[in-house]
Design a protein around this motif. Structure first.
Motif, mmCIF file in Angstrom:
data_model
loop_
_atom_site.group_PDB
_atom_site.id
_atom_site.type_symbol
_atom_site.label_atom_id
_atom_site.label_comp_id
_atom_site.label_asym_id
_atom_site.label_seq_id
_atom_site.Cartn_x
_atom_site.Cartn_y
_atom_site.Cartn_z
ATOM 1 N N ARG A 82 0.814 -1.214 0.000
ATOM 2 C CA ARG A 82 0.000 0.000 0.000
ATOM 3 C C ARG A 82 0.850 1.266 0.000
ATOM 4 O O ARG A 82 0.408 2.335 0.425
ATOM 5 C CB ARG A 82 -0.972 0.042 1.195
ATOM 6 C CG ARG A 82 -1.829 -1.183 1.363
ATOM 7 C CD ARG A 82 -2.591 -1.523 0.098
ATOM 8 N NE ARG A 82 -3.504 -0.467 -0.297
ATOM 9 C CZ ARG A 82 -4.124 -0.418 -1.481
ATOM 10 N NH1 ARG A 82 -3.904 -1.370 -2.379
ATOM 11 N NH2 ARG A 82 -4.949 0.568 -1.760
ATOM 12 N N ARG A 83 2.085 1.187 -0.502
ATOM 13 C CA ARG A 83 2.942 2.365 -0.625
ATOM 14 C C ARG A 83 2.816 2.920 -2.043
ATOM 15 O O ARG A 83 2.777 2.158 -3.015
ATOM 16 C CB ARG A 83 4.403 1.991 -0.361
ATOM 17 C CG ARG A 83 4.670 1.447 1.034
ATOM 18 C CD ARG A 83 6.100 0.938 1.157
ATOM 19 N NE ARG A 83 6.379 -0.101 0.160
ATOM 20 C CZ ARG A 83 7.525 -0.783 0.089
ATOM 21 N NH1 ARG A 83 8.507 -0.491 0.934
ATOM 22 N NH2 ARG A 83 7.700 -1.709 -0.829
ATOM 23 N N VAL A 84 2.749 4.241 -2.152
ATOM 24 C CA VAL A 84 2.704 4.887 -3.466
ATOM 25 C C VAL A 84 4.127 5.004 -3.982
ATOM 26 O O VAL A 84 5.011 5.538 -3.299
ATOM 27 C CB VAL A 84 2.047 6.276 -3.383
ATOM 28 C CG1 VAL A 84 2.095 6.967 -4.744
ATOM 29 C CG2 VAL A 84 0.609 6.148 -2.895
ATOM 30 N N ARG A 85 4.363 4.484 -5.197
ATOM 31 C CA ARG A 85 5.673 4.534 -5.822
ATOM 32 C C ARG A 85 5.560 5.298 -7.139
ATOM 33 O O ARG A 85 4.557 5.182 -7.841
ATOM 34 C CB ARG A 85 6.221 3.134 -6.124
ATOM 35 C CG ARG A 85 6.018 2.097 -5.030
ATOM 36 C CD ARG A 85 6.726 2.453 -3.759
ATOM 37 N NE ARG A 85 8.173 2.436 -3.910
ATOM 38 C CZ ARG A 85 9.022 2.854 -2.956
ATOM 39 N NH1 ARG A 85 8.536 3.338 -1.817
ATOM 40 N NH2 ARG A 85 10.316 2.803 -3.162
ATOM 41 N N THR A 86 6.574 6.077 -7.471
ATOM 42 C CA THR A 86 6.638 6.765 -8.755
ATOM 43 C C THR A 86 7.564 5.969 -9.664
ATOM 44 O O THR A 86 8.696 5.656 -9.277
ATOM 45 C CB THR A 86 7.177 8.195 -8.589
ATOM 46 O OG1 THR A 86 6.339 8.904 -7.683
ATOM 47 C CG2 THR A 86 7.180 8.916 -9.938
ATOM 48 N N VAL A 87 7.079 5.620 -10.860
ATOM 49 C CA VAL A 87 7.856 4.759 -11.742
ATOM 50 C C VAL A 87 7.867 5.301 -13.170
ATOM 51 O O VAL A 87 7.005 6.079 -13.563
ATOM 52 C CB VAL A 87 7.301 3.311 -11.757
ATOM 53 C CG1 VAL A 87 7.345 2.693 -10.369
ATOM 54 C CG2 VAL A 87 5.879 3.269 -12.320
#
Length: 207
Positions: A82-87
């Protein structure tokens, strides 16, 4: 001087006929899993897209499965923890001797926590690696389709109209849209703002 992509780097391969995926160990980890925890599927990949980015990201990726066009996509995911990651995701189609699209190969790079300048360089490098004008135009079409709710022909028509209005080449307009969307996402703005800015409010208001 060549820019080096930083952050976890996860290659993938999608088999078009079998509709199956191979994910590298690092790609599992970017998505919050341990290698082998789950069977990779398109549905699972789409389910982890951030709600604000899911429509554009999904349209672009699914288009690659049928067209084989290269893509470079900045977006966010929500991993299994449930962590927001930028990819940044980059891919390209590969064909057999008869010209049939058989695979889409690419990679996902986790740029979470990068300074904005570094993230911009990561995006530039991702776009460079898939730098074919057709791919950029297809990506721009996907953005317009998902943002304005139009089909592929309508999206292409809007891009052409905006290109003519601004008196610039279509591929340059497409690249501007892709870059503008990345910058606005970085500033927390939605995709409609980017489309309106690049295509022009008159073009968008006619949809």
């Amino acid at each position: 001087m060549t820019t080096v992509i930083t952050g976890p780097y996860g290659p993938f391969v999608y088999n078009v006929e079998a509709k199956t995926w191979w994910w590298s160990d690092d790609l599992y980890r970017i998505l919050g899993f341990e290698p082998g925890d789950i069977v990779p599927t398109t549905e699972l990949l789409v389910a982890h897209k951030h709600p604000d980015d899911a429509a554009v990201a999904t349209a672009i990726i699914l288009n690659a499965f049928t067209s084989g066009e290269p893509f470079a996509l900045w977006h966010r995911i929500i991993d299994a923890r449930r962590r927001v990651r930028t990819v940044v995701s980059v891919g390209d189609g590969f064909r057999d001797a008869s010209g049939t699209l058989v695979e889409v190969r690419g990679y996902m790079v986790d740029v979470t926590g990068s300074k904005r300048g570094q993230t911009a360089r990561d995006i530039d490098e991702a776009v460079r690696r898939s730098a074919e004008s057709r791919g950029t135009i297809e990506q721009a079409k996907g953005i317009v389709m998902a943002t304005l709710g139009v089909d592929a022909d309508e999206a292409f028509g809007l891009l052409k109209r905006a290109s003519q209005n601004a008196n610039i080449k279509l591929r340059d307009l497409a690249q501007t849209l892709v870059s503008t969307l990345a910058e606005m996402r970085g500033a927390g703005m939605d995709s409609l703002k980017a489309v309106e800015q690049v295509l022009g409010p008159d073009v968008v208001s006619d949809v």
